[in-house]
Design a protein around this motif. Sequence first.
Motif, PDB file in Angstrom:
ATOM      1  N   ASP A   1      -7.922   5.888  -3.885  1.00  0.00           N
ATOM      2  CA  ASP A   1      -8.343   4.865  -4.500  1.00  0.00           C
ATOM      3  C   ASP A   1      -9.943   5.382  -4.549  1.00  0.00           C
ATOM      4  OD1 ASP A   1      -8.733   4.168  -1.918  1.00  0.00           O
ATOM      5  OD2 ASP A   1      -8.041   2.590  -2.876  1.00  0.00           O
TER       6      ASP A   1
ATOM      7  N   SER B   1       2.387  -2.131   5.426  1.00  0.00           N
ATOM      8  CA  SER B   1       2.206  -1.403   4.525  1.00  0.00           C
ATOM      9  C   SER B   1       3.319  -1.189   3.597  1.00  0.00           C
ATOM     10  CB  SER B   1       1.275   0.008   4.781  1.00  0.00           C
ATOM     11  OG  SER B   1       2.500   1.038   5.051  1.00  0.00           O
TER      12      SER B   1
ATOM     13  N   ASN C   1      -2.984   7.530  -0.509  1.00  0.00           N
ATOM     14  CA  ASN C   1      -3.825   6.430  -1.063  1.00  0.00           C
ATOM     15  C   ASN C   1      -5.105   6.562  -1.559  1.00  0.00           C
ATOM     16  OD1 ASN C   1      -5.405   3.876  -1.601  1.00  0.00           O
ATOM     17  ND2 ASN C   1      -4.743   2.959   0.032  1.00  0.00           N
TER      18      ASN C   1
ATOM     19  N   ARG D   1      -9.770   7.315   2.298  1.00  0.00           N
ATOM     20  CA  ARG D   1      -9.280   7.208   1.299  1.00  0.00           C
ATOM     21  C   ARG D   1      -9.827   7.772  -0.542  1.00  0.00           C
ATOM     22  NH1 ARG D   1      -8.655   0.592   1.806  1.00  0.00           N
ATOM     23  NH2 ARG D   1      -8.255   0.480  -0.305  1.00  0.00           N
TER      24      ARG D   1
ATOM     25  N   THR E   1     -13.634  -1.584  -3.095  1.00  0.00           N
ATOM     26  CA  THR E   1     -13.117  -0.761  -4.436  1.00  0.00           C
ATOM     27  C   THR E   1     -12.669  -1.623  -5.698  1.00  0.00           C
ATOM     28  OG1 THR E   1     -11.681   0.352  -2.830  1.00  0.00           O
ATOM     29  CG2 THR E   1     -11.417   0.811  -4.943  1.00  0.00           C
TER      30      THR E   1
ATOM     31  N   MET F   1       1.041  -1.110   0.060  1.00  0.00           N
ATOM     32  CA  MET F   1       0.011  -0.469  -0.230  1.00  0.00           C
ATOM     33  C   MET F   1       0.881   1.060   0.321  1.00  0.00           C
ATOM     34  SD  MET F   1      -3.534  -0.384   2.362  1.00  0.00           S
ATOM     35  CE  MET F   1      -2.107  -1.136   3.805  1.00  0.00           C
TER      36      MET F   1
ATOM     37  N   ASP G   1     -10.908  -1.769   0.503  1.00  0.00           N
ATOM     38  CA  ASP G   1      -9.719  -2.875  -0.343  1.00  0.00           C
ATOM     39  C   ASP G   1     -10.600  -3.740  -1.792  1.00  0.00           C
ATOM     40  OD1 ASP G   1      -8.181  -1.648   0.255  1.00  0.00           O
ATOM     41  OD2 ASP G   1      -7.228  -3.391   1.593  1.00  0.00           O
ATOM     42  N   ARG G   2     -11.949  -5.006  -1.248  1.00  0.00           N
ATOM     43  CA  ARG G   2     -12.681  -5.509  -1.360  1.00  0.00           C
ATOM     44  C   ARG G   2     -13.799  -4.443  -2.550  1.00  0.00           C
ATOM     45  NH1 ARG G   2      -8.898  -7.415  -0.391  1.00  0.00           N
ATOM     46  NH2 ARG G   2      -8.593  -8.969   1.236  1.00  0.00           N
TER      47      ARG G   2
ATOM     48  N   ASP H   1     -11.089  -1.241   6.637  1.00  0.00           N
ATOM     49  CA  ASP H   1     -10.138  -0.688   5.400  1.00  0.00           C
ATOM     50  C   ASP H   1     -10.393  -1.735   4.512  1.00  0.00           C
ATOM     51  OD1 ASP H   1      -8.795   1.157   4.420  1.00  0.00           O
ATOM     52  OD2 ASP H   1      -6.464   1.065   5.971  1.00  0.00           O
TER      53      ASP H   1
END
Length: 400
Positions: free
Chosen positions: A183, A30, A181, A225, A393, A1, A390-391, A386
């Motif tokens: 994203d 990270s 980050n 994010r 996104t 990350m 991630d999943r 978090d």
Amino acid sequence: MLQGKCVILGVTGGIAAYKAAELLRLLVKSGAEIHVVMTRSAQEFITPLTFQALSGNPVHTELFSLIQEQEIGHISLADRADLILVAPATANLIGKVANGIADDLLTTTIMATRAKVLFAPAMNSNMWENPIYQENHAKLEDLGYHFVEPAYGELACGWQGKGKLPDPQEIFNSARALLGNNDLAGKTVLVTAGPTREEIDPVRFLSNHSSGKMGYAVACAARNRGARVVLISGPVNLHEPKGVETIQVVSAREMHEAVMKMAGQADLIIKAAAVADFRPVVRGDQKVKKGSTETTTIELQRNPDILAELGQQKGSRVLIGFAAETEELLKHAREKLASKNLDMIVANDVTQEGAGFNGDTNIVRFLSADGHVEELPQMTKAEVADLLLDRATALLPQNC
Ligand code: CTP
């Protein structure tokens, strides 16, 4: 990350210094390169060896140490940093930086850097409220320094109030946001959190044990994010997160109305709220009297299933629900995933220790529409949030 990023972790002398070790662990995990700078008083609370072992780099302590200066002096540290993160930051450290005092390695490095600086203050609540501290804090904020707000709670000195170092994951998330980050930049994330209350009369209601912590953690993580976050919250004892558009509601019908109003703007909807499935058919205008009866009945009427309704008009939005269960976790979660037309469901057994409503941790499984099940160990709610993002996104259209 954070591969390729260089973070200077400054540790000052507060009782919360030990928590910096956990923060360091998250930073190392990270992928960032970390150099720790400790003040002299920090070393009274925790040894440099701990940070050296965790960071894999020598710990910097002395401004005028010939060896340290030769290898990596304060100017070099200040130059190579992408971020200087000070956790815990004492009132003394904040006071020094605000007033241009550079009398040790950490304050000198902060003074010499052009990188972003993030302070995580931790102190006694009276010190926090002291106008001298507040003036220094405000001055630094005006100058563009960043802060993670301390948390409320019982402090080491016995006082109850604001001043606790926040959860290391929260500090890490703020650091990560500053390191870019982003994203979820340009995306709108709609999150629901907390319970709903269904009133029986002006003094009584039906509700559940939801604390809202999971949903609030998701909202903060999405904000960090770069997302625009709309949080629709039932009644909880949590502070409205900064930088999040929070809409307070009470009943399921109010939540339904607010969600439907905002859903059209959302790219991603995460429904962590524990919505009451039923409400009393009749709400008494006055307090209902018990009379002489030994038993009584309240007739209940079904509330709208907000998530199921969203599932019917999903479009290109990513839709994620939660399933709080007490038995047959996977079976029930799978049924909800399918019947509500979700992309993913976060299943947790609320009877399990370390999971459920009121704590700061959760034990969850992510079930995807393609049948994939990801089983996770006990984690803080911030960590779950978090990972969930991630999943999520990865499911957003531009990432397909
Ligand atoms: N949910 C909702 N509206 C409702 C009930 C639930 O939007 N009226 C959402 C919750 O926010 C959650 C998911 O649906 O994301 C599952 O909620 P849960 O309470 O676990 O299940 P229910 O669908 O209510 O089913 P049951 O109570 O029978 O377990």
